[in-house]
Each structure stands twice: as structure tokens, then as C-alpha cells.
Write a protein that holds these residues in place. Structure first.
Motif, short mmCIF file in Angstrom:
data_model
loop_
_atom_site.label_atom_id
_atom_site.label_comp_id
_atom_site.label_asym_id
_atom_site.label_seq_id
_atom_site.Cartn_x
_atom_site.Cartn_y
_atom_site.Cartn_z
N ALA A 100 105.82 108.20 3.22
CA ALA A 100 106.92 109.49 3.30
C ALA A 100 108.03 108.77 2.49
O ALA A 100 108.12 107.52 2.18
N THR A 101 109.08 109.58 2.29
CA THR A 101 110.19 109.17 1.45
C THR A 101 111.13 108.62 2.37
O THR A 101 110.99 108.66 3.68
N PHE A 102 112.19 107.81 1.95
CA PHE A 102 113.16 107.11 2.53
C PHE A 102 114.03 108.28 3.67
O PHE A 102 114.23 108.06 4.60
N MET A 149 115.34 110.71 8.82
CA MET A 149 115.53 111.86 9.58
C MET A 149 114.83 111.66 10.68
O MET A 149 115.10 111.89 11.92
N ARG A 150 113.64 110.98 10.60
CA ARG A 150 112.85 110.91 12.04
C ARG A 150 112.85 109.83 12.72
O ARG A 150 112.66 109.99 14.14
N ALA A 180 109.82 97.84 11.95
CA ALA A 180 108.83 97.56 11.04
C ALA A 180 107.87 98.47 10.68
O ALA A 180 107.22 98.55 9.48
N PRO A 181 107.15 99.37 11.48
CA PRO A 181 106.34 100.49 11.04
C PRO A 181 107.00 101.37 10.06
O PRO A 181 106.38 101.85 9.13
N VAL A 182 108.20 101.60 10.15
CA VAL A 182 108.98 102.52 9.21
C VAL A 182 109.02 101.79 7.86
O VAL A 182 108.70 102.46 6.88
N LEU A 183 109.35 100.47 7.93
CA LEU A 183 109.28 99.70 6.65
C LEU A 183 107.91 99.92 5.91
O LEU A 183 107.73 99.78 4.66
N ASP A 184 106.67 99.53 6.89
CA ASP A 184 105.50 99.73 6.19
C ASP A 184 105.15 101.03 5.90
O ASP A 184 104.40 101.15 4.79
N SER A 185 105.66 102.10 6.41
CA SER A 185 105.26 103.45 5.95
C SER A 185 106.13 103.60 4.58
O SER A 185 105.56 104.31 3.49
N LEU A 186 107.06 103.07 4.26
CA LEU A 186 107.99 103.09 3.15
C LEU A 186 107.30 102.29 2.00
O LEU A 186 107.30 102.65 1.06
N ASP A 187 106.93 101.11 2.19
CA ASP A 187 106.35 100.37 1.29
C ASP A 187 105.04 100.97 0.83
O ASP A 187 104.69 100.88 -0.33
N ARG A 188 104.20 101.68 1.83
CA ARG A 188 102.93 102.23 1.30
C ARG A 188 103.26 103.74 0.82
O ARG A 188 101.98 104.19 0.41
N GLY A 189 104.19 104.27 0.74
CA GLY A 189 104.42 105.39 0.17
C GLY A 189 104.31 106.40 0.83
O GLY A 189 103.77 107.66 0.41
N LYS A 195 119.19 101.41 1.64
CA LYS A 195 118.71 101.69 0.00
C LYS A 195 120.32 102.18 -0.60
O LYS A 195 121.10 102.94 0.03
N VAL A 196 120.12 101.91 -1.88
CA VAL A 196 121.17 102.26 -2.75
C VAL A 196 120.84 103.71 -3.56
O VAL A 196 119.89 103.79 -4.21
N LEU A 197 121.46 104.79 -3.02
CA LEU A 197 121.05 106.02 -3.70
C LEU A 197 121.81 106.31 -5.09
O LEU A 197 121.12 107.02 -5.81
N ASP A 198 123.02 105.70 -5.18
CA ASP A 198 123.64 106.15 -6.35
C ASP A 198 124.95 105.04 -6.56
O ASP A 198 125.18 104.11 -5.76
#
Length: 676
Positions: A283-285, A290-291, A272-281, A344-347
Motif C-alpha cells: 500500500a502507499t504511505f 489514513m488507515r 511494525a506491520p505498517v512498516l512491513d506493508s510499506l517495505d513490501r509495497g 516521509k519527506v513529501l516535498d
């Protein structure tokens, strides 16, 4: 058997068995002869071996041209051995035996049916599947469930009649489909979804549904209700669009506790904190993967999973989430059997051409459609050949038997009179089939054993016998019309002749007693040794934080064996309490690290096989010779191969002398000229 050493014998396993070992001793080598054309390589017992034949056999056997002149010469000798063995097999009359002819007939028929189904069903079916999968279809449905009251037969009949009535109303179009859905559908999610089922692509549902939905226009109702385990469905095509088949996904994974896979609380708390960080921009996906991803392999690549195709071994929930995302979009938290994911869909790429998808689509077709298409195909063939059951004979058979007789009753057919057995049970346009023949045909069929002999069962037996006969009738011209079929049949005939011959002349004579092998082992003990080895226990996890936590527990005095038996995630090692068998010092990263430890010492975390390991050294052994018991299986294999090789050499030398062999080695320069 004198003069056989371990050094000689260990190379035996690398020798060719099918074509035989190369033998030079009995050949007469002619380096040049003006009267022999350059296209001739050898004469074997009066038969000529030409360059074109040699090239064809070389490529079929090796799958590539020769590496050098030695490779050419070795194969020529091997092929000559093959030819003299064929001549000997025919000289001994093996091809005239009843057992050989029966075996060839069985193989011919099975191969013919394979070619028939490939030509008439699989190849056109795969092409149809490919063309359909270029488009996805969105469906809406009305579900009529069988009633929970009354008998199951009555329930199904009522549901079926209701489905027919609703389907007729939908086809008439006077009442809107959505109105019929609200009035009749028993799908529990209808209020939320209005009957929308999402997007479908050929090969992922029922074959009958594929056939109907791809033949139905947008907005129209499918031509008939479809029965599934849920009830009767009346479908409507809502929309169509070009399919998305090839995406490049990435994910961030939080694994579930293997001891309690239904508890998602801990994994959700990590993700959940990872998704929150992603939503708030923040860090990048890629950075977050990687972390934080507990899939160490993809995590190191920013979560990148590489290119995937729809329907190619993807977990269903993951696939659904993935293909509902646009390029560059990210999902919410998705639950699968492996854990919780952010996807996530990269391509995205367009569908691959048919040639590049053919192997995969063939598997899809055979799993999803083949049996349905085969049933329809066989029904058409029965009609083509005027299949008809003799109902008078069916009644006669039933009159001779009582209700206790089944297909597994010993010799039940003896209750019939000889004239009954000789009567025809069904007919085809090319001949009648007797009761006796149908009974003999049915005996190997396990699916019809222990079944009461009824009119229905006799119909089934007739139909299955007829299906095989009409299918084989369709293959009568295959030897004439299909070169690949003719070649495979010839290759099987020749390989069966040689196998039978070698069983008779070599393998049956190569048996040795334990005493002989033990004596040979005692003379060659130094060839059978164990290298220096270590034994260790391991605690393995895909997540480094878990390993770090367990390492702290060990430092605090926890028992390594107890933790390994409860927490290691390496498949198959729970019951073994993490213990590996003895392995050589250089077996892998773990054994190389274990070498430096004292007995009882612990090391780690060690990055290994997409996860992290803690190890404890349990024992180490210096190099030593194997005992007879430890080496016995290896000795049996090597000794028998050596004995077979010895017999084969002498036998082939005799065959070459018997049939006469002439070789023009210099003419090999005319082979594979275009490859030089």
C-alpha cells in the motif's frame, strides 16, 4: 445613580477608554467658513487639528482607513476628547510633577536601550544568522573529559592542558586528525562514529561554536578548544553543503500509553506491520497513514503535516530523522515524546527570504546569541569610554567592613564615612561615578543581594553601573535622529498624562458600595441569567480502536467514572474523572449530543477535537436567573463601567466648554482622499 438600566450598561465595555467617548453636546459645529482652510478640521483650546494629523492618528490607532463617513466623524470626536484631556492634564501641572518626570525618565531610558540593542545587535545579528543558515556544516571532534580522580578544579585543569596540547598537534597538521582522535578522544562512540557529530546549522548549538565553524575552511581544525558540559572538544570541519530548511513531512503515528510512556512494546507492535506493508509495497504511505495513524488530523490527510522549517518547534528526534531523509524517502521507526513514527519527506523548498524568516530568526537570535553578543558589546563600550575602577577606593571600602557584611545587611553603607561615599568608585571619559551612586544603582538588582562585599563584588557592581551609563551615552541623540523613538516617547508621555488625569478625575470617583450594586442588580435581575445547561463526563482518546474497546467494557458493566479517571487522554481531566462543568446546550458537539440523552445515558464514539469521545449525561438544568453571588463579578464590571461612562460624559462636556471647541465637519471630505 438613577436611569441606569442593564441594557444601557452592557454596551459600556465596548466603548473606547484610551481616547474617551465621543461627545457632541459642547461642540460648536461650523459647516462652512470661507476663512478656514480645508486642511483644518477643528480648533481645540487654540490648537489646530489638521487633516494630516487626523489621518496619522487614525491609522496608528485603527491600523486601517475608515469604513464610512460615520466612522470618520466618530473618530474625530474621539480625537478631540483626547486633545482636551491633554490640555487639562497640562493645565493641572501633571507634567511638572516629580513623579511624572521620574516615570518619563525611566521609560525614556528603557526605550532607548531597546532601540540601541535593536540597532547595534539584533538587526545585524539576525542578518548574520540568516546568511550562515544558508549553509550546513559537518563536524568531527576529539573529546577530552575531566578526570574522575582528584579535585574538580584539578581535574578541569588537567583536561584543559591536555586539550590544549592535542589542539596544538591538530593545528600543526603533522599528525592526521583521525590518528589524534583514536589516540586521545574519550568519546564513548568514537569507534562507531570516528568522532563524526553530524550536520550543524547556525543557531542550534553554542554561539562560540557557530562563530568558529563558519569561519573555518573545510578540512581545517577550529582555532581553539570549546568547553561544554561534556568536557573539552577539538573540532574539525569535515564538509559543508547548502542547508535544507523547509520540508513538507508526513508521518504515521502510534501513540504511547500515557500511564506508562516508557513502554513502547504495544506501540511498536502496531507500527511494525505498517512498516512491513510499506517495505513490501502492499500500500502507499498515504493509504497506510489514513488507515493506521493515531494522529487523526494528519492521518485523514494521508499523514501530511504541512510545511515546516528547521528549528521551528519540532521535536528533536523527529527533526533529526526528517532532515536526514531525501525527498520521497521514508524513515524506519522513530521514537519521540509523542510516540513512535514512520516519517516521509513529501516535498522540499529552498530557504525563505530573510523578510519572511525575520520574526522567527529574531527569536532564535535572542534565545541563543543575544546575551553573548551583549556582553561583548558592553565590553567594547567600556573600553571606548575609558572605564577604570578606582582600586584605592575599593581597598578603602573593604577596610571599613568586616567579612560578615553583605549587600543585604541593613544600611551597610552607613559603616562608610561621608567622604568615602562621595569618593569616585569608577570613572568614564564623560564623568566620575561615586560610591554612593553605585550603591543606589545596585539596590534594585536582586542578583547581587545577600552577597559578601568583596573586591570581586565591587568590580561587578561597578561594571553593571558602567554598562548602563555607557549604553545610555550612546543614545543621547536618539530624540533628534530617530523619528520612531521620538514618536513613541511622545505617545507614552501623552498616554501617561491622560491615565493620571482620568485616575484623578474619574476612576477615583467611580467607587460604589456592594449595597448600591446589589440594589441595582435587584432592579435588573432579568439581565443576568443562565441558559439551559448540561453536565456530562467524558472519556477521550486519540485512537478510535481504544474508544471502541472502552465502549465494549462499558457495555459489559464497567464503571464510566472509573474508566474516565484512568484512561481519558484530555489534559487536565484525569483528576476530574472526565467531568465537564455545566455548559450551554449549544457549547460544542458533545453538549449537543448530551442533550438527547437521559440522565445516566451514554453516547459515542463521537469525533471531536482530533480524537474520539464517549460521554455520559450527569445532569441538566433549565434556564434560570443568576443569584447575586453568581452574578456579582459580572455586575461589578458592568456597573463600574456604566458609572465611569456617566462621569466621563459629564466631565468631557465640561472640558469642551472650558477650552472651547470648533469643528468643521465638512472638511472630513478632504481626509483619506487617496483611499476613496
Amino acid at each position: 445613580m438613577q436611569g441606569l438600566s442593564a441594557t444601557d450598561s452592557t454596551g459600556i465595555v465596548k466603548k473606547l477608554v484610551f481616547l474617551g467617548a465621543a461627545i457632541l453636546v459642547a461642540a460648536q459645529f461650523v459647516t462652512s467658513c470661507s476663512s478656514v482652510p480645508g486642511s483644518v478640521l477643528a480648533r481645540v483650546g487654540g490648537d489646530t487639528v489638521r487633516v494630516s494629523e487626523y489621518e496619522e492618528m487614525f491609522l496608528r490607532t485603527r491600523q486601517q482607513p475608515p469604513h464610512d463617513q460615520a466612522d470618520r466623524e466618530a473618530f474625530l470626536e474621539t480625537y478631540i476628547d483626547y486633545r482636551v484631556k491633554l490640555q487639562e492634564a497640562r493645565a493641572q501641572g501633571i507634567d511638572q510633577t516629580e513623579a511624572f518626570r521620574d516615570e518619563m525618565q525611566r521609560y525614556r531610558d528603557q526605550l532607548a536601550l531597546t532601540f540601541l540593542y535593536q540597532r547595534d545587535l539584533i538587526e545585524p545579528g539576525v542578518e548574520t544568522l540568516y546568511n550562515r543558515r544558508l549553509e550546513e556544516i559537518e563536524l568531527q571532534h576529539i573529546l577530552i573529559k575531566p578526570s574522575k580522580v582528584g579535585t574538580s578544579q584539578g581535574d578541569t585543569s588537567v583536561a584543559y592542558e591536555t586539550a590544549r596540547e592535542v589542539h596544538a598537534l591538530a593545528m600543526a597538521g603533522e599528525i592526521p586528525f583521525d590518528t589524534l582522535l583514536r589516540r586521545y578522544s574519550e568519546d564513548g562512540s568514537r569507534e562507531r562514529t570516528n568522532g563524526r557529530l553530524g550536520w550543524f546549522i547556525a543557531g542550534t548549538s553554542y554561539p562560540e561554536l557557530d562563530d568558529m565553524m563558519y569561519a573555518t575552511k573545510t578540512g581545517d581544525v577550529l582555532p581553539q578548544p570549546l568547553r561544554t558540559v561534556f568536557g573539552y572538544h577539538i573540532f574539525r570541519v569535515l564538509d559543508r553543503k547548502p542547508s535544507r530548511q523547509r520540508l513538507r513531512p508526513a508521518h504515521i503515528l502510534a501513540r504511547l500509553d500515557l500511564e506508562n510512556p516508557n513502554d513502547t512494546v504495544a506501540a511498536h507492535a502496531r507500527l511494525a506491520p505498517v512498516l512491513d506493508s510499506l517495505d513490501r509495497g502492499l500500500a502507499t504511505f498515504e493509504e497506510l497513514a489514513m488507515r493506521n495513524s493515531e494522529d487523526s488530523l494528519s492521518g485523514a490527510a494521508g499523514g501530511d503535516l504541512g510545511w515546516v522549517n528547521r528549528g521551528t518547534n519540532l521535536e528533536p528526534n523527529f527533526e533529526e530523522a526528517l532532515f536526514n531523509l531525501g525527498k520521497g524517502e521514508t524513515s524506519r521507526i522513530v521514537r519521540t515524546a509523542f510516540g513512535l513514527h514512520i516519517v516521509k519527506v513529501l516535498d522540499e523548498e529552498p530557504p525563505l527570504p530573510l523578510a519572511e524568516q525575520k520574526d522567527h530568526l529574531r527569536g532564535v537570535y535572542q534565545n541563543e546569541r543575544f546575551q553573548t553578543d551583549l556582553r561583548n558589546h558592553l565590553a567594547r563600550l567600556r573600553a571606548k569610554y575609558d572605564y577604570a575602577v578606582n582600586t584605592n577606593v575599593v581597598r578603602l571600602i573593604l577596610s571599613r567592613l568586616d567579612s560578615t557584611v553583605t549587600t543585604s545587611t541593613p544600611a551597610w553603607e552607613r559603616r562608610l564615612q561621608p567622604k568615602d561615599l562621595d569618593a569616585y568608585l569608577f570613572r568614564l571619559s564623560f564623568g566620575n561615578v561615586t560610591v554612593r551612586e553605585v550603591i543606589e544603582f545596585s539596590k534594585p538588582d536582586a542578583s547581587v543581594q545577600m552577597r559578601p562585599i568583596t573586591a570581586g563584588l565591587l568590580d561587578t557592581l561597578c561594571e553593571r553601573a558602567a554598562d548602563r551609563l555607557v549604553s545610555l551615552k550612546e543614545t543621547e541623540d536618539f530624540e533628534r535622529d530617530i523619528p520612531a523613538f521620538r514618536r513613541l516617547l511622545r505617545e507614552y508621555e501623552e498616554s501617561t498624562l491622560i491615565t493620571t488625569l482620568e485616575d484623578r478625575e474619574i476612576w477615583s470617583k467611580a467607587q460604589s458600595s456592594d449595597a448600591e450594586m446589589k440594589e441595582w442588580f435587584d432592579r435588573n435581575r432579568d439581565a443576568f441569567t443562565w441558559p439551559a445547561r448540561v453536565q456530562f463526563a467524558e472519556i477521550f482518546s486519540y485512537a478510535k480502536p481504544v474508544v471502541d474497546e472502552l465502549l465494549d467494557s462499558l457495555a459489559a458493566g464497567a464503571d464510566f467514572t472509573d474508566i474516565a479517571s484512568r484512561r481519558t487522554q484530555r489534559p487536565g481531566y484525569f483528576e476530574r474523572k472526565g467531568v465537564w462543568d455545566y455548559v450551554p446546550l449549544d457549547k460544542n458537539t458533545l453538549s449537543q449530543r448530551a442533550v438527547a440523552l437521559p440522565i445516566g445515558g451514554v453516547d459515542g464514539p463521537i469525533s471531536f477535537e482530533n480524537g474520539f469521545s464517549l460521554i455520559k449525561l450527569l445532569d441538566r438544568q433549565p434556564p434560570r436567573r443568576k443569584t447575586w453571588e453568581e452574578a456579582r463579578a459580572e455586575v461589578v464590571s458592568i456597573y463600574k463601567e456604566a458609572r465611569v461612562d456617566e462621569l466621563r460624559r459629564a466631565w468631557l462636556a465640561g472640558l469642551r466648554e472650558k477650552f472651547g471647541v470648533e469643528v468643521w465637519r465638512g472638511h472630513l471630505d478632504n481626509a483619506f482622499v487617496s483611499e476613496q
